[in-house]
Enzyme design. Structure first.
Site, PDB file in Angstrom:
ATOM      1  CB  SER A 182      -1.028  -0.138   1.373  1.00 38.38           C
ATOM      2  OG  SER A 182      -1.583  -1.088   1.633  1.00 38.38           O
TER       3      SER A 182
HETATM    4  N1  SAH Z   1      -0.974  -4.992   4.186  1.00 43.61           N
HETATM    5  C1  SAH Z   1      -0.703  -5.540   2.761  1.00 43.61           C
HETATM    6  C2  SAH Z   1      -0.723  -4.820   1.841  1.00 43.61           C
HETATM    7  C3  SAH Z   1      -1.577  -5.970   1.358  1.00 43.61           C
HETATM    8  S1  SAH Z   1      -2.322  -6.134   0.016  1.00 43.61           S
HETATM    9  C4  SAH Z   1       1.863  -4.488   3.017  1.00 43.61           C
HETATM   10  O1  SAH Z   1       1.624  -4.054   3.809  1.00 43.61           O
HETATM   11  O2  SAH Z   1       2.147  -4.688   2.060  1.00 43.61           O
HETATM   12  C5  SAH Z   1      -3.544  -7.414  -0.225  1.00 43.61           C
HETATM   13  C6  SAH Z   1      -3.223  -8.417   0.168  1.00 43.61           C
HETATM   14  O3  SAH Z   1      -4.344  -9.283   0.639  1.00 43.61           O
HETATM   15  C7  SAH Z   1      -2.804  -9.785  -0.657  1.00 43.61           C
HETATM   16  O4  SAH Z   1      -1.902  -9.893  -0.562  1.00 43.61           O
HETATM   17  C8  SAH Z   1      -3.543 -10.199  -1.262  1.00 43.61           C
HETATM   18  O5  SAH Z   1      -3.266 -11.516  -1.200  1.00 43.61           O
HETATM   19  C9  SAH Z   1      -4.822 -10.367   0.025  1.00 43.61           C
HETATM   20  N2  SAH Z   1      -5.967 -11.112   0.823  1.00 43.61           N
HETATM   21  C10 SAH Z   1      -6.863 -11.424  -0.263  1.00 43.61           C
HETATM   22  N3  SAH Z   1      -7.558 -11.902  -0.025  1.00 43.61           N
HETATM   23  C11 SAH Z   1      -7.680 -12.371   1.438  1.00 43.61           C
HETATM   24  C12 SAH Z   1      -8.162 -13.173   1.639  1.00 43.61           C
HETATM   25  N4  SAH Z   1      -9.243 -13.802   1.687  1.00 43.61           N
HETATM   26  N5  SAH Z   1      -7.198 -13.802   2.669  1.00 43.61           N
HETATM   27  C13 SAH Z   1      -6.348 -13.435   3.688  1.00 43.61           C
HETATM   28  N6  SAH Z   1      -5.608 -12.417   2.288  1.00 43.61           N
HETATM   29  C14 SAH Z   1      -6.064 -11.856   1.179  1.00 43.61           C
END
Ligand code: SAH
Length: 221
Positions: free
Chosen positions: A69
């Protein structure tokens, strides 16, 4: 005559100052959040050709087609979560691990889950390297939370659901706070702050955001 303008792009102190200045100018004013973001080097969480842009205020691609992000959004979400030093926090969407690393400096313990095994594995290695030993990362479909460690003081979701997932609401302690983006993945989403009260849940809309979608099930890698 030409004047040589010194190029400060590679000076880490200068870079950090500009990074913190950008955060402040976008509304990240909580000193604990700023200190945590000063201590966690975002450059460690961006490994690809985009690594030289790690200190700019923009989201960047990471493995598995996901994104780390935008720093100011990380700051504003962390600030809205109002983490207390004794809190147990759940993060849904480990991604690069950057957000979890920041939370780990503010909370007692952080659980972070992602549906991609590879992202969890890479994040675990980084947490170990950085000596962040109060984070537990698990491969899991985070829409169901982490029932075996619930309830949580704080929950932060970093992928967008259409509505706050019921299991996550259920795993929030009374007085607890959850911050999450809600809305359709291809449209503008809203960042929402949910507070669990004795009577139920209070909802506050914070700002428009754009996150990757919360996807059901465990991914194949
Ligand atoms: N917080 C992260 C950025 C997140 S991007 C950072 O600091 O880099 C969003 C993430 O959510 C992705 O890695 C994706 O794989 C995850 N995601 C999406 N759906 C999900 C689910 N149902 N359960 C767990 N993770 C999920």
């Amino acid at each position: 005559m030409t004047t040589e303008v010194p190029d400060h792009d590679d000076d880490p102190a200068e870079r950090k100052m500009r990074f913190l200045f950008a955060l402040r100018s976008r509304g990240v004013t909580d000193s604990r959040v700023l200190t945590a973001m000063e201590r966690i080097d975002r450059g460690r969480f961006v490994k690809n050709i985009f690594s030289d842009r790690a200190y700019e205020d923009m989201p960047l691609p990471i493995s598995c087609g996901q994104t780390i992000s935008q720093p100011s959004v990380v700051g504003l979400m962390t600030q809205a979560l109002a983490v207390q030093p004794r809190d147990v926090v759940l993060e849904v969407g480990t991604g690069s691990g950057y957000q979890a690393a920041i939370l780990s400096l503010l909370a007692r313990r952080v659980y972070t889950v992602d549906r991609h095994r590879r992202l969890v594995r890479e994040a675990v290695d980084l947490f170990r390297d950085l000596g962040l030993n109060n984070i537990t990362a698990v491969t899991r479909d985070g829409s169901f939370g982490l029932p075996e460690q619930a309830p949580f003081d704080r929950i932060l979701v970093t992928a967008a659901a259409e509505d706050p997932p019921g299991p996550l609401l259920a795993q929030l302690k009374p007085g607890g706070v959850m911050v999450l983006p809600v809305g359709q993945s291809d449209a503008v989403q809203s960042l929402i702050k949910v507070t669990r009260t004795d009577q139920g849940f209070d909802y506050e809309e914070l700002r428009p955001v754009r996150f990757v979608p919360l996807v059901e099930g465990i991914a194949s890698e």
